[in-house]
Design a protein around this motif. Structure first.
Motif, mmCIF file in Angstrom:
data_model
loop_
_atom_site.group_PDB
_atom_site.id
_atom_site.type_symbol
_atom_site.label_atom_id
_atom_site.label_comp_id
_atom_site.label_asym_id
_atom_site.label_seq_id
_atom_site.Cartn_x
_atom_site.Cartn_y
_atom_site.Cartn_z
ATOM 1 N N ASN A 45 -61.966 0.839 34.475
ATOM 2 C CA ASN A 45 -62.854 1.738 35.142
ATOM 3 C C ASN A 45 -64.053 0.803 36.115
ATOM 4 O O ASN A 45 -64.188 0.958 37.669
ATOM 5 N N SER A 46 -64.519 -0.036 35.242
ATOM 6 C CA SER A 46 -65.820 -0.672 35.770
ATOM 7 C C SER A 46 -65.037 -1.574 37.384
ATOM 8 O O SER A 46 -64.925 -1.631 38.162
ATOM 9 N N ASP A 86 -64.750 1.101 40.206
ATOM 10 C CA ASP A 86 -65.530 1.311 40.604
ATOM 11 C C ASP A 86 -65.867 0.053 41.537
ATOM 12 O O ASP A 86 -67.363 0.528 42.607
#
Length: 357
Positions: A223-224, A227
């Protein structure tokens, strides 16, 4: 919603019972046609007789404590237990439930082997591995499948199959992610020989450090990086027609001794699945509840399961994938008994008894 569903089931049960009550034999020729018509009607009603009788089924024998198992990444059975669906399904029955939480699939399999579990939910590959080791259970349904849980994530400059050639791709060899990676490559016209496979459990670290150019693992882990725009999803099951299956398994001895209880547990799981599929609001409530139970971030569940196909019955895609996974495990020598077949893995009779198949 649950009260409305219960009322609907009661209405259907009553209507079916009324239809069945007209059946009867005849000893006269004049009544032969009528008897034949009634017999045909009874035969038609018989298709739903098992599900109807299950509505009325109440277990009144000696008290039974039913042991349920869950990993904190799985959940429909978890929700059925914690939101009261099981309690409603077994109102009046002399049964109680306990829920135990496990770190991984092998730990669940060991609990089955020692007779400490009756039902559990976990990944299809871990389930097949335990069945191969003769731990005394079978896959009797599922909680959901998802095509997006284990994608192939790559650096931003890799945008197609050509750019993937020769790249180092991190994956834990012999896992569901490995099987799915091979299907992604095939869907892009590539094979494992077109990339450099790096066997690791630390896919995120290798990808973020630049030691590899791609990785196949749980989507939420990236996710990071996603993103931040450092990586993106290049392929998942939506293109390859494959999925990861959350298997629902039952201990053989228990299921055979208590088929009606087994079927009613599957119905409770199905009710959770239907409730979640009704709206995004229900899914959000489910994920919030699960975050409290498991101490995971709520976004983890929404990321991992946002594209899931919920339901207790196995789809045609699920059945095909299970066969492919079984063969994949045989090819990679991951089974203690490589001679097991799909008949050893699956028992769909309890779904049929529950009226879900």
């Amino acid at each position: 919603m649950r009260k409305a569903l219960a009322l609907g089931l009661s209405f259907c049960m009553a209507a079916t019972l009324i239809g069945c009550s007209s059946g009867g034999g005849s000893t006269t020729t004049a009544a032969g046609e009528s008897a034949g018509t009634e017999s045909a009607a009874a035969e038609s009603a018989g298709e739903t007789s098992e599900a109807v009788s299950l509505d009325d089924y109440v277990y009144e024998g000696d008290p039974i404590e039913i042991h349920l198992g869950d990993i904190n990444s799985q959940f429909p059975l978890n929700l059925a237990y914690n939101l009261g669906f099981l309690e409603e399904e077994f109102e009046g029955s002399n049964v109680t439930f306990t829920m135990d939480y496990f770190l991984n699939g092998p730990a669940i399999s060991e609990a089955f082997a020692s007779g400490d579990l009756d039902f559990a939910e976990f990944g299809e590959q871990a389930a097949i591995s335990g069945i191969s080791a003769d731990y005394g259970y079978k896959i009797i349904g599922r909680n959901c499948d998802t095509e997006t849980m284990y994608p192939l994530v790559v650096e931003s400059d890799i945008t197609d199959a050509e750019g993937l050639k020769g790249a180092k791709i991190a994956v834990s060899v012999g896992t569901s992610a490995h099987y799915l990676l091979l299907t992604y490559l095939e869907s892009m016209g590539l094979s494992e020989q077109d990339i450099e496979l790096v066997n690791t459990n630390d896919t995120v670290t290798l990808l973020s450090s630049g030691e590899v150019q791609g990785a196949a693992d749980q989507l939420a882990k990236f996710n990071s990086l996603i993103d931040a725009g450092e990586v993106h999803v290049l392929a998942d099951g939506t293109a390859s027609g494959t999925c990861q299956i959350s298997a629902f398994v039952g201990r053989n001895d228990f299921c055979e001794q208590y088929p009606e209880i087994t079927a009613k547990i599957l119905r409770a799981v199905q009710r959770v699945d239907e409730w979640m599929a009704e709206s995004e609001e229900n899914q959000q409530e489910a994920f919030s509840t699960l975050a409290e139970i498991t101490q995971r971030e709520e976004t983890w569940f929404s990321t991992m399961y946002s594209g899931s196909n919920f339901g207790a019955d196995l789809t045609d895609q699920d059945l095909r994938v299970l066969e492919e996974v079984l063969q994949f495990m045989k090819d990679n020598e991951l089974l203690s008994n490589p001679d097991i077949t799909m008949d050893d893995v699956l028992d769909l009779s309890y779904l049929e008894l529950a009226g879900l198949r």
